[in-house]
Scaffold this motif. Structure first.
Motif, short mmCIF file in Angstrom:
data_model
loop_
_atom_site.label_atom_id
_atom_site.label_comp_id
_atom_site.label_asym_id
_atom_site.label_seq_id
_atom_site.Cartn_x
_atom_site.Cartn_y
_atom_site.Cartn_z
N TRP A 1 40.75 35.09 35.32
CA TRP A 1 41.35 33.93 35.98
C TRP A 1 40.33 33.20 36.85
CZ3 TRP A 1 44.78 30.61 35.20
CH2 TRP A 1 45.35 29.83 36.21
N SER A 2 39.50 33.95 37.52
CA SER A 2 38.45 33.33 38.33
C SER A 2 37.54 32.47 37.46
CB SER A 2 37.64 34.42 39.05
OG SER A 2 36.56 33.85 39.77
N ASN A 3 37.16 32.98 36.30
CA ASN A 3 36.29 32.22 35.39
C ASN A 3 36.99 30.97 34.86
OD1 ASN A 3 34.27 34.08 35.69
ND2 ASN A 3 34.64 35.14 33.75
N ILE A 4 38.28 31.10 34.53
CA ILE A 4 39.02 29.96 33.99
C ILE A 4 39.13 28.84 35.02
CG2 ILE A 4 41.34 29.21 33.29
CD1 ILE A 4 41.59 31.94 31.84
N VAL A 5 39.55 29.19 36.23
CA VAL A 5 39.73 28.17 37.27
C VAL A 5 38.38 27.56 37.65
CG1 VAL A 5 40.52 27.74 39.63
CG2 VAL A 5 41.83 29.25 38.12
N GLN A 6 37.35 28.38 37.68
CA GLN A 6 36.01 27.88 37.98
C GLN A 6 35.57 26.88 36.92
OE1 GLN A 6 33.01 30.95 38.11
NE2 GLN A 6 31.76 29.81 39.58
N ALA A 7 35.92 27.15 35.65
CA ALA A 7 35.56 26.22 34.56
C ALA A 7 36.27 24.88 34.71
CB ALA A 7 35.91 26.85 33.22
N PHE A 8 37.46 24.88 35.32
CA PHE A 8 38.18 23.64 35.59
C PHE A 8 37.67 22.93 36.85
CE2 PHE A 8 41.53 25.24 32.71
CZ PHE A 8 41.92 24.06 32.08
N GLY A 9 36.78 23.60 37.57
CA GLY A 9 36.26 23.01 38.80
C GLY A 9 37.07 23.36 40.03
N GLY A 10 37.89 24.42 39.94
CA GLY A 10 38.73 24.82 41.06
C GLY A 10 37.95 25.52 42.16
N ASN A 11 38.49 25.50 43.35
CA ASN A 11 37.82 26.13 44.48
C ASN A 11 38.05 27.64 44.49
OD1 ASN A 11 40.36 26.67 45.70
ND2 ASN A 11 40.35 24.66 46.69
N GLU A 12 37.42 28.33 45.44
CA GLU A 12 37.50 29.79 45.47
C GLU A 12 38.92 30.27 45.74
OE1 GLU A 12 34.68 31.80 47.88
OE2 GLU A 12 32.93 31.07 46.77
N SER A 13 39.66 29.57 46.57
CA SER A 13 41.03 29.97 46.86
C SER A 13 41.88 29.93 45.60
CB SER A 13 41.62 29.06 47.93
OG SER A 13 42.97 29.40 48.18
N SER A 14 41.67 28.92 44.77
CA SER A 14 42.45 28.78 43.53
C SER A 14 42.07 29.84 42.50
CB SER A 14 42.22 27.39 42.93
OG SER A 14 42.61 26.38 43.82
N GLN A 15 40.88 30.41 42.65
CA GLN A 15 40.43 31.42 41.70
C GLN A 15 41.05 32.79 41.96
OE1 GLN A 15 36.08 31.52 41.42
NE2 GLN A 15 36.01 29.34 41.86
N LYS A 16 41.78 32.92 43.07
CA LYS A 16 42.39 34.20 43.41
C LYS A 16 43.75 34.31 42.73
CE LYS A 16 40.17 34.51 47.97
NZ LYS A 16 40.40 34.67 49.42
N ILE A 17 43.84 35.20 41.79
CA ILE A 17 45.07 35.34 41.01
C ILE A 17 46.14 36.04 41.84
CG2 ILE A 17 44.51 37.59 40.00
CD1 ILE A 17 45.63 36.55 37.34
#
Length: 674
Positions: free
Chosen positions: A288-304
C-alpha cells in the motif's frame, strides 16, 4: 566443580550451517535435505531453516513508523494504542442489537462493529437508528460499519440521528465504508450502476473530509477472495487492484489521492497458515505504501488501516469447539502481523447466529492476547525473523506481479468481467479441495478424528432480511448525494426512498460470481447424508472390519480404516482379531454386512485374503471386499482375481472412496430419500 570465573568465560558453541546440514542428512539416512522443502499454495518453496544469508539481498526496515511501514505504521504500535477489539455484532431487532452492544462494550469490546448484510434486520428508518444507538456514548468508541454495496442510506440515517441528538460529527471516529467490487465479486451483479456507486463514493469521501474528518468511507475486502479459496498472494493482489480502481474513480471526480487514501480501510481474512498470515499483513503495508507513493501521496496516506477477521473459510460445522482453537491461532497471527482492529469469529459461526456464550469466548480470546499474553508490549515481534522477513518479501514480490497483471487487463472490474480473477482463484480452490478430499490437508474433527457421538448440529443462516416493501417518497438528488440523502431523511423518509433513487440510475455489470465456500464442506455433506440415512433407515451406512491376528498385527490398519470411514459418518464394526482364516470367514458371514475391509499385516495377506474374498464373493448375496494397505502390483492382481474389489490406503482419495461406498449402499447424497 567449576568456579565462577571459569563459568563466566564459557560461551555456547555456534555450529555452522554446514555442520547442521550434515547432521540433518544423517537423520535422513542419506536423502538430500531438499526432501524437507515444501511448496505452499502461493507457489513459494519453504525451506526447513532460514539463516542470515537469506536476508542479505533484502533491505530490512530497522524501525516501525517509517516507509514502507513493514514493521508498522506507528513508531510505538500497540504500546501507544492497542488494536481495537472489533467483534461484529448482530441481532433480530434494533432493540436487541442495542442491548447486545451495551452488554459487550461493558465486557471488553472497544469498537462498535456491524455488517449491514449480516445484521439480522434491515435498517430502514431514523427510528431504527435511534433505537440501535440509544444510550451508547459514541464519543467514547470507534464505529465500524460495513455497508456493503453502498453506504449512502446508512450514512444519511446515522448523520440525521447524530444531528437530532446534537452530537458533534467531529467527535465520531471509525469507518462507514462501501465496497461495491467486493459485493460484485460475491453476488455476480449489482442493482446500481458502478458509475453511480463511484459518484456516491466520491461524494461521501468529500463530505466526510469536511463534516466527519475522523470517518473512513471506503472498505476494501480481501475476504471474498479468501473465502473463494484464494491464496495470500491473490488476496493481496486483488484487494489492491480494487483499491486502485477506487482511487482512480475518485480522482476523476475531483478528489486528491491523499483525500481518498486516508479514508480507505482494508479488511483481510486470517487463515490457518500462521506464518503466511503474519507475513501477508506485513507485506500489505509495504504494498500500500508503494501504491500510494506511486500516485504521489504523502507519508500519512501511505499508512494502511488494517482490519482483520479470523477466517470463515477454515471453520467447521462438526466438532465446533475446535473452532475456538483455530480462531485463537488465527487471532494470534493477526496481532503479530500488526492488525489495527480484529474480529474473532465465534466458534459457532458456521452453524448459527452467535449467542452470548460464543460471543464471550471470541471476545475473551482477544482480551487474553492483550491482557495476559502481553503481545501488545512488544513492537513487531516477528521482525528480524529470518523466516518471516523472507516470507514477507516473497509474498510482496509475487502479489505485486499479480497486481500488475490485473492492472494490465484494464483494472479490477474488467478482470472480473473477463473471468481472470475467478479463474485464478478457482485453480487454487480446486487444489485445496483435492488436498482436503485426499486428507493431505487435515481438518481436525472433520476429515480426521471425527466424533460421531456429537449431537447433530442445528444449522441456521445469518442474514439481514431484504426490505421488499414498496411505495413512499423517492429521493430527489440536489447536488451532493450525501446532503440530498440527509435532507431526505430529516423529512422522516426512509432508506427505501434513497435506494429507489439509486436504482433509477440503471443496473450494473454482471459477472460470474466467486464461489464462496468452506474447506470442510465436502466432508460435512457426507456426514449430513449419513445422518439422514440414519434417520430414515435406522442405522448409519456401515462397514465391517475383518481384523486378522493379534491386536498388534491389525491395530494400525484398523485404526486407520476407522478414522477413514468415520470422516464420512460411517459406522465401523470391529472385532478383536481372528486367529484363523476360517474363523474370519465365519465371523464375516455372521456380521450380515455388505462391505468388508480386511486389516492385517502384509505377511498374513497372501494366505488369508484370497480365501476370505472367494468365500464372501460366493455368499448369497455376495459381499464387497477391500484390503487395507497398498500392495505390490503382482499381489494386487492376484487379490483382484480372487474377488477383492479394491485397496484402501494412505494414498487413497478418502472423499471419492466414501462417495463410492455410499452410492453402493443406496445412501442419498443430495438430500432425497433413497
Amino acid at each position: 566443580m567449576a568456579d565462577l570465573s571459569t563459568m563466566k568465560n564459557v560461551s555456547f558453541p555456534i555450529p555452522s550451517y554446514e555442520e547442521w546440514k550434515e547432521e540433518v542428512e544423517k537423520s535422513l539416512k542419506g536423502k538430500p535435505i531438499e526432501k524437507l522443502h515444501s511448496m505452499t499454495y502461493e507457489q513459494l518453496q519453504l525451506k526447513p531453516i532460514y539463516t542470515s544469508q537469506d536476508l542479505q539481498s533484502l533491505e530490512l526496515e530497522q524501525y516501525p513508523g517509517f516507509p514502507s511501514y513493514v514493521r508498522g505504521t506507528e513508531p510505538n504500535e500497540y504500546i501507544g494504542k492497542p488494536w481495537a477489539v472489533s467483534q461484529e455484532l448482530f441481532a433480530s431487532s434494533p432493540k436487541e442489537w442495542n442491548e447486545i452492544v451495551k452488554h459487550d462494550l461493558a465486557r471488553g469490546q472497544t469498537e462498535i462493529h456491524l455488517v449491514l448484510d449480516r445484521l439480522g434486520f434491515s435498517v430502514t428508518s431514523l427510528e431504527d437508528v435511534e433505537t440501535m444507538f440509544s444510550g451508547i456514548p459514541l464519543e467514547r468508541y470507534s464505529i465500524r460499519v460495513d455497508a456493503g454495496v453502498c453506504s449512502l442510506p446508512f450514512v444519511a440515517l446515522f448523520v440525521a440521528y447524530l444531528q437530532k441528538q446534537s452530537l458533534s460529527l467531529h467527535h465520531v471516529r471509525g469507518t462507514i465504508g462501501m465496497d461495491p467490487l467486493s459485493a460484485l465479486a460475491v453476488n455476480g451483479e449489482l442493482s446500481i450502476s458502478l458509475s453511480t456507486l463511484y459518484d456516491v463514493m466520491a461524494d461521501a469521501t468529500k463530505w466526510a473530509k469536511e463534516q466527519m474528518p475522523h470517518i473512513k468511507t471506503i472498505i476494501v475486502h480481501g475476504e471474498p477472495y479468501h473465502n473463494g479459496g484464494a491464496n495470500a498472494v491473490q488476496e493481496l493482489a486483488f484487494s489492491f487492484a480494487a483499491a486502485v480502481e477506487y482511487i482512480n474513480e475518485c480522482l476523476t471526480r475531483g478528489l486528491t489521492v491523499d483525500e481518498v487514501a486516508e479514508r480507505m480501510s482494508f479488511s483481510f481474512a486470517i487463515g490457518a497458515d500462521f506464518f503466511m498470515e503474519i507475513a501477508k499483513l506485513r507485506a500489505a503495508r509495504a504494498m500500500w505504501s508503494n501504491i500510494v507513493q506511486a500516485f504521489g501521496g504523502n507519508e500519512s496516506s501511505q499508512k494502511i488501516s488494517l482490519h482483520a477477521r479470523t477466517s470463515y473459510f477454515t471453520k467447521t460445522v462438526y466438532d465446533p469447539y475446535v473452532n475456538m482453537l483455530r480462531a485463537s491461532a488465527e487471532a494470534f497471527a493477526a496481532i503479530v502481523g500488526g492488525a489495527n482492529s480484529l474480529h474473532v469469529s465465534p466458534f459457532d459461526e458456521a452453524i448459527r447466529p452467535a449467542d452470548e456464550f460464543s460471543r464471550r469466548i471470541a471476545r475473551n480470546t482477544q482480551l487474553i492476547l492483550l491482557e495476559e499474553a502481553h503481545i501488545g508490549k512488544v513492537i513487531d515481534p516477528a521482525g528480524g525473523s529470518y523466516y518471516v522477513e523472507t516470507l514477507t518479501a516473497q509474498i510482496a514480490e509475487q502479489a505485486w506481479k499479480l497486481f500488475q497483471q490485473i492492472e494490465a487487463t484494464g483494472g479490477m472490474t474488467k478482470a472480473l468481467q473477463a473471468g481472470v480473477v475467478q479463474a485464478e482463484i478457482e485453480k487454487i480452490a480446486k487444489l485445496r479441495e483435492q488436498n482436503v478430499k485426499t486428507r493431505k490437508e487435515r481438518i481436525i474433527g472433520t476429515n480426521v478424528y471425527a466424533n460421531l457421538a456429537e449431537p447433530k448440529p442445528d444449522i441456521q443462516s445469518v442474514s439481514s432480511p431484504k426490505d421488499e416493501s414498496c411505495g413512499g417518497e423517492t429521493m430527489e438528488r440536489n447536488g451532493n448525494w450525501v446532503d440530498s440523502a440527509i435532507a431526505f431523511v430529516h423529512r422522516r423518509a426512509t432508506a427505501r426512498g434513497i435506494d429507489a433513487a439509486l436504482a433509477m440510475t440503471g443496473s450494473s455489470v454482471a459477472i460470474s460470481p466467486i464461489r464462496q465456500w468452506r474447506l470442510s464442506e465436502p466432508f460435512e455433506q457426507l456426514r449430513q447424508a449419513a445422518e439422514r440415512h440414519l434417520e430414515t433407515h435406522g442405522k448409519r451406512p456401515t462397514v465391517h472390519l475383518i481384523n486378522l491376528g493379534a491386536i498388534a498385527h491389525h491395530k494400525a490398519r484398523a485404526d486407520f480404516m476407522t478414522g477413514f470411514f468415520e470422516a464420512g459418518g460411517f459406522a465401523v464394526m470391529k472385532n478383536d482379531g481372528y486367529m484363523s482364516t476360517d474363523e474370519a470367514i465365519k465371523g464375516a458371514l455372521e456380521g450380515d454386512g455388505t462391505h468388508y475391509i480386511i486389516c492385517g499385516t502384509d505377511e498374513s495377506y497372501p494366505e488369508a485374503v484370497p480365501a476370505i474374498a472367494k468365500a464372501l464373493k460366493g455368499a448369497n448375496p455376495p459381499r464387497n471386499v477391500y484390503v487395507a494397505g497398498k500392495q505390490p502390483p503382482e499381489t494386487e492382481t492376484a487379490f483382484v482375481e480372487a474377488g477383492v474389489d479394491g485397496f484402501i490406503h494412505i494414498g487413497s482419495n478418502c472423499y471419492e472412496t466414501l462417495v463410492a461406498f455410499m452410492k453402493e449402499m443406496g445412501v442419498a447424497l443430495d438430500g432425497a430419500e433413497s
